[in-house]
Design a protein around this motif. Structure first.
Motif: not given
Length: 126
Positions: A119-125
């Motif tokens: 989820f956190v990785r998806s937020l950076r995009d």
């Protein structure tokens, strides 16, 4: 003599400040409470933590006593590992980072942790 802007602050002052901030947060102290214990203003603590102002030896000793840490811990080791420690200290000094890490550590291993990381990785995009 004019003060140097933060961008030109000495890397050692920045590293010491990052360690002060990290230890303060780990101990659950506010800048105000650390400042009161050290006998300075919270604005001065902010400047120390950013590396904008150098910390004198006597002040570093007072801060270390308050943070229940040896003065040497404020400098780290003179080894390649200290670069990693400085990076971690810098990352954990970001607002909310320590709280996020504490919450992460309380999650069960496996799926919940993996889902949060994804989820956190998806937020950076975003």
């Amino acid at each position: 003599m004019a003060r140097r802007p933060d961008a030109l602050a000495d890397p050692i002052d920045i590293a010491v400040g990052a360690r002060i901030r990290l230890l303060r947060k780990v101990r659950g102290l506010s800048q105000q409470s650390l400042a009161e214990s050290a006998g300075v203003t919270f604005q001065q603590i902010q400047k120390y933590e950013r590396g904008a102002n150098r910390v004198s030896a006597s002040m570093l000793s007072r801060i270390a006593d308050t943070l229940q840490a040896p003065v040497a811990e404020m400098f780290g080791e003179a080894s390649p590992a200290s670069g990693a420690i400085d990076e971690v200290a810098s990352l954990l000094s970001e607002p909310g980072a320590l709280e996020l890490l504490r919450a992460f550590s309380r999650l069960p291993r496996g799926g919940p942790r993996a889902a949060l990381v994804e989820f956190v990785r998806s937020l950076r995009d975003v």
